[in-house]
Design a protein around this motif. Structure first.
Motif, short mmCIF file in Angstrom:
data_model
loop_
_atom_site.label_atom_id
_atom_site.label_comp_id
_atom_site.label_asym_id
_atom_site.label_seq_id
_atom_site.Cartn_x
_atom_site.Cartn_y
_atom_site.Cartn_z
N PHE A 1 16.11 5.65 65.63
CA PHE A 1 14.78 5.08 65.51
C PHE A 1 13.96 5.78 64.43
O PHE A 1 13.04 5.20 63.85
CB PHE A 1 14.04 5.13 66.86
N ILE B 1 13.33 4.18 61.11
CA ILE B 1 12.46 3.01 61.07
C ILE B 1 10.99 3.40 61.10
O ILE B 1 10.14 2.73 60.54
CB ILE B 1 12.80 2.08 62.26
N MET B 2 10.67 4.50 61.78
CA MET B 2 9.28 4.92 61.91
C MET B 2 9.16 6.41 61.64
O MET B 2 10.11 7.17 61.83
CB MET B 2 8.75 4.57 63.30
N THR C 1 16.15 12.71 59.42
CA THR C 1 15.51 11.42 59.22
C THR C 1 16.03 10.74 57.96
O THR C 1 16.36 9.55 57.97
CB THR C 1 13.98 11.59 59.13
N CYS D 1 20.41 1.88 66.68
CA CYS D 1 19.31 2.82 66.50
C CYS D 1 18.82 3.30 67.85
O CYS D 1 17.94 2.67 68.47
CB CYS D 1 18.17 2.16 65.73
N GLY E 1 16.75 5.34 70.66
CA GLY E 1 15.52 6.10 70.83
C GLY E 1 15.84 7.50 71.30
O GLY E 1 17.02 7.90 71.35
N LYS F 1 18.13 -1.94 67.72
CA LYS F 1 17.29 -0.90 68.31
C LYS F 1 17.49 -0.85 69.82
O LYS F 1 17.30 -1.84 70.51
CB LYS F 1 15.82 -1.15 67.98
N ASP G 1 15.79 1.51 72.10
CA ASP G 1 14.83 2.60 72.04
C ASP G 1 13.73 2.51 73.09
O ASP G 1 12.70 3.19 72.98
CB ASP G 1 14.19 2.66 70.64
N THR H 1 9.77 1.70 68.94
CA THR H 1 9.42 1.29 67.59
C THR H 1 8.51 0.07 67.55
O THR H 1 8.04 -0.32 66.48
CB THR H 1 10.68 1.01 66.75
N SER H 2 8.26 -0.53 68.72
CA SER H 2 7.33 -1.66 68.81
C SER H 2 5.99 -1.25 69.42
O SER H 2 5.14 -2.10 69.70
CB SER H 2 7.94 -2.78 69.65
#
Length: 282
Positions: free
Chosen positions: A157, A160-161, A171, A199, A201, A257, A259, A263-264
């Motif tokens: 994750f 992505i963020m 990362t 991905c 979490g 994802k 996670d 990520t949302s």
């Protein structure tokens, strides 16, 4: 009923612990022969012994492999083809998160290079030799086998963020995995070789828990998790099973994802978590 991976063969890197361990058990339970790759061969051998006890109708072979060494990955793929006849699934899962990985001003070059060697080059080489093996796969409808194969690469994750708890080399390496996976998916789509990233979490695995070695570090992250808990390795294994199996036959080039909604998320829910963590297969 036959399992979702019946008659297929798989390589799982980092198979001795965490996501790799749970995925090895799950793939075997679904009918796959598995080559268990790990630099800690004793851990991989323990998983192989567990599979032999639980699932005697499949084969599990443990092999010591450093994914940061190209020849060792090639040898592992060659061994899988020799022992199982073909390679249908490659799960490039092995990776490191170095405890001295920090932000741009503090991360040493040797930490950066080591992380890239394992997390990026290891995935590149695993993909490279999987492609060469999967090109030789012939359809066998009677046994439920198709042309090509499925390659699943473990990203994260954090690709992505962003986060203010830096681990720059890790990362960056996982961002590279996402980009590489997408390109490989496009290049090899018409060969029947699918590439997808998974991905995860934050997980309750030794890799992360050793990194988050204080209550302060763990709480700093838990506050941002919508489900109020760390994920479990078995939950990632179930995602990998979907991407490895024919259930995802029209899925390639994705960043899948798993996670817990992280990520949302903007503002987390209020209240105690309602869902208990799932039990491990181990």
């Amino acid at each position: 009923m036959p399992g979702r991976l019946q008659n297929k063969s798989a390589i799982i890197t980092g198979a001795g612990s965490g996501i790799g361990l749970e995925t090895s058990l799950l793939f075997a339970s679904e009918g796959a022969n598995v080559l268990l790759v790990d630099v800690n061969v004793k851990a991989a051998e323990s998983v192989a012994a567990l599979i032999a006890t639980r699932y005697p109708n499949v084969r599990a072979i443990a092999v010591k492999t450093d994914v940061g060494v190209e020849k060792e990955i090639k040898d592992a793929v060659d061994l899988a083809v020799k022992e199982f006849g073909r390679l249908d699934i490659m799960f490039n899962n092995a990776g490191i998160m170095h405890p001295k990985d920090d932000h741009a001003l503090n991360t040493e070059e040797k930490i950066w290079d080591l992380t890239m060697q394992i997390n990026v080059k290891g995935v590149w080489w695993g993909s490279k030799y999987a492609i060469l093996a999967m090109r030789e796969n012939k359809p066998d409808p009677e046994r439920g086998l198709t042309q090509g194969g499925s390659v699943v690469n473990t990203a994260s994750f954090v690709a992505i963020m962003g986060a203010a708890t830096p681990q720059l080399a890790y990362t960056a390496s996982k961002g590279a995995v996402l980009a590489m996976t997408r390109e490989l998916a496009m290049v090899h789509a018409r060969e029947g070789i699918r590439f997808n990233s998974i991905c995860p979490g934050p997980l309750k695995t030794p890799l992360l828990m050793d990194f988050l070695n204080t209550a302060e570090k763990r709480d700093r992250r838990l506050v941002h998790l919508p489900m109020g808990r760390f994920g479990e390795a078995v939950e990632i294994a179930k995602g990998a099973l979907f991407l490895a199996s024919d259930d995802s036959s029209y899925v390639t080039g994705t960043d899948f994802k798993v996670d817990g909604g992280l990520t949302s998320c903007y503002v987390t829910p209020i209240g105690e978590p309602l869902l208990p963590p799932p039990s491990s297969l181990a």
